[in-house]
Structure formats: structure tokens, C-alpha cells
Design a protein around this motif. Sequence first.
Motif, mmCIF file in Angstrom:
data_model
loop_
_atom_site.group_PDB
_atom_site.id
_atom_site.type_symbol
_atom_site.label_atom_id
_atom_site.label_comp_id
_atom_site.label_asym_id
_atom_site.label_seq_id
_atom_site.Cartn_x
_atom_site.Cartn_y
_atom_site.Cartn_z
ATOM 1 N N UNK A 86 26.137 -24.599 17.395
ATOM 2 C CA UNK A 86 25.612 -25.857 16.831
ATOM 3 C C UNK A 86 24.827 -25.687 15.526
ATOM 4 N N UNK A 87 24.533 -24.449 15.141
ATOM 5 C CA UNK A 87 23.898 -24.177 13.851
ATOM 6 C C UNK A 87 24.751 -23.147 13.122
ATOM 7 N N UNK A 88 24.547 -23.015 11.826
ATOM 8 C CA UNK A 88 25.270 -22.017 11.047
ATOM 9 C C UNK A 88 24.318 -20.887 10.680
ATOM 10 N N UNK A 89 24.677 -19.687 11.095
ATOM 11 C CA UNK A 89 23.820 -18.535 10.817
ATOM 12 C C UNK A 89 24.610 -17.260 11.030
ATOM 13 N N UNK A 90 24.170 -16.199 10.365
ATOM 14 C CA UNK A 90 24.697 -14.859 10.595
ATOM 15 C C UNK A 90 23.638 -14.031 11.290
ATOM 16 N N UNK A 91 24.027 -13.329 12.350
ATOM 17 C CA UNK A 91 23.157 -12.373 13.013
ATOM 18 C C UNK A 91 23.791 -10.996 12.852
ATOM 19 N N UNK A 92 23.055 -10.074 12.247
ATOM 20 C CA UNK A 92 23.573 -8.735 11.975
ATOM 21 C C UNK A 92 22.710 -7.716 12.705
ATOM 22 N N UNK A 93 23.362 -6.825 13.448
ATOM 23 C CA UNK A 93 22.643 -5.788 14.180
ATOM 24 C C UNK A 93 23.146 -4.428 13.730
ATOM 25 N N UNK A 94 22.226 -3.567 13.308
ATOM 26 C CA UNK A 94 22.525 -2.173 12.976
ATOM 27 C C UNK A 94 21.568 -1.289 13.783
ATOM 28 N N UNK A 95 21.678 0.035 13.699
ATOM 29 C CA UNK A 95 20.748 0.884 14.442
ATOM 30 C C UNK A 95 19.288 0.702 14.042
ATOM 31 N N UNK A 96 19.027 0.056 12.912
ATOM 32 C CA UNK A 96 17.661 -0.026 12.414
ATOM 33 C C UNK A 96 17.056 -1.426 12.459
ATOM 34 N N UNK A 97 17.870 -2.434 12.220
ATOM 35 C CA UNK A 97 17.326 -3.776 12.070
ATOM 36 C C UNK A 97 18.228 -4.833 12.695
ATOM 37 N N UNK A 98 17.596 -5.971 12.956
ATOM 38 C CA UNK A 98 18.329 -7.183 13.280
ATOM 39 C C UNK A 98 17.980 -8.201 12.210
ATOM 40 N N UNK A 99 19.002 -8.754 11.573
ATOM 41 C CA UNK A 99 18.817 -9.705 10.479
ATOM 42 C C UNK A 99 19.415 -11.046 10.858
ATOM 43 N N UNK A 100 18.679 -12.102 10.575
ATOM 44 C CA UNK A 100 19.194 -13.461 10.725
ATOM 45 C C UNK A 100 19.236 -14.112 9.345
ATOM 46 N N UNK A 101 20.418 -14.603 8.974
ATOM 47 C CA UNK A 101 20.605 -15.151 7.639
ATOM 48 C C UNK A 101 21.281 -16.511 7.727
ATOM 49 N N UNK A 102 20.696 -17.487 7.043
ATOM 50 C CA UNK A 102 21.306 -18.795 6.885
ATOM 51 C C UNK A 102 21.446 -19.066 5.388
ATOM 52 N N UNK A 103 21.911 -20.262 5.040
ATOM 53 C CA UNK A 103 22.056 -20.587 3.619
ATOM 54 C C UNK A 103 20.713 -20.617 2.909
ATOM 55 N N UNK A 104 19.656 -20.949 3.626
ATOM 56 C CA UNK A 104 18.347 -21.124 3.004
ATOM 57 C C UNK A 104 17.317 -20.078 3.411
ATOM 58 N N UNK A 105 17.570 -19.364 4.480
ATOM 59 C CA UNK A 105 16.551 -18.439 4.984
ATOM 60 C C UNK A 105 17.141 -17.058 5.211
ATOM 61 N N UNK A 106 16.252 -16.076 5.207
ATOM 62 C CA UNK A 106 16.604 -14.692 5.501
ATOM 63 C C UNK A 106 15.409 -14.063 6.186
#
Length: 215
Positions: A86-106
Motif C-alpha cells: 500500500x506504500x511505495x518504498x525500497x528496503x535494502x538489506x546487506x551484512x552491514x545496514x538496513x536502508x529504507x528509501x522512498x521518493x522523498x526520504x532516506x
Amino acid sequence: MKAINLSRPVWLFLATVLCLMSVLSRPVSAQNPQLKQIFTQLAATPMVRAQFEQQKKLASLNKTFVSKGTVLFSKSQGVIWNIQSPVQANLIVTPYKLVQKTQRTYSQIEIDKSPYGSVATMFLQLMSGNETALAKNFNIVSASYSPAQWNVALTPKSSLFKKLFVRVDAQGQRYVDRIVLSEQANNTTTIRFSQQTTQPQTLMAEENALFQLAK
């Protein structure tokens, strides 16, 4: 840069799905020959892209919440969830970090500073080939295999995963097709994967850029 404060439902989604995909992507030295066949088959693909749909049923509210999008699973890099509704976002997981990225936020969080960081560490260790993690964290209830269909049922062994769910059932053919998570308080989460493909076999420029954010 804003630090991310992930809620428990978000971590539950990430922990359960990524854990199971990671568990089911590596060969293990299992005594169960059916399970060994499943792991051997799934381990043959270092990179998989798919569509996903998650249905989360909350018994107390008698409601089902649906999330949809695409997922990229790379054994060498990590996982990218492209949530489209229901929302648009990227969730990225690597051995070091978890990142959440949208069009306006990081926003980001270091794995070792999260209350669920040990979960992230575990499934990322699985991706890199830690074959002891399955036996350490799960009991194998049953496993059956045929070229046309396989099934695995697991129960959590570690105290951390017991807090997240009580049983996991996974089914598939060449890839993982469905995961059903039986959770506490009679809640269930069902994740279906479709249109799986191993092409292209290398990261696209946009995918590589997302992984670089979480290095």
C-alpha cells in the motif's frame, strides 16, 4: 541523514521472509535426504527476481492486510524489497545496514544497533553459506520432495524466533513459491512469490546503486 526506527511489524516482515528465503537457498548437511534434495535444487540459482504478495491476517481485528511488490535476492549482495502497495518504498538489506528509501526520504540503521539485529545477521550469514544456522535455529517437522513439488515444515528453536512465529510451512517447485507463517495469537502471514526469474544474471545499474546505499 535520518536514522530509521523500524516498527516490530516491519521487522517481522523482513525477518521472517528473508530468513526463510535464505534458509531455503543454501545446501545443508542434512540427514533428511528429502530436505537435502530441496536445498541442492534451490542453491543452484545465485540470483532470483520475483513478484511477491503478502497477506497478513490479524485474528484479533478480523482483518487482512495486503502488501505487493517485487523482490531481488542476491546471495553475494543481499535483498532488495521494492514495495509497491500500500506504500511505495525500497528496503535494502546487506551484512552491514538496513536502508529504507522512498521518493522523498532516506533512512538507515546499522544491523548491530537494531534490537532485531541478530535476526538480520543470521539470515545474511545463511546467504554467505553458514550451513549450521538451520539446525541452530529451527527444528525440521517434515520435508518431502519431488521434481514437481516440495514441502518443508519448520518450528523455531531459538528464543528470538519463537517470539516471532510458532511454525513455518514452505512450498515450491524450482523456487520458493509460498511461505505460510503461523504466528502468536493465531495470526498468520502468507507470502506468495510468482514470475520468478534468474535473468538478468547480473545486477542492473539501479539495483547496484541501491545496494551501494547499504554498504
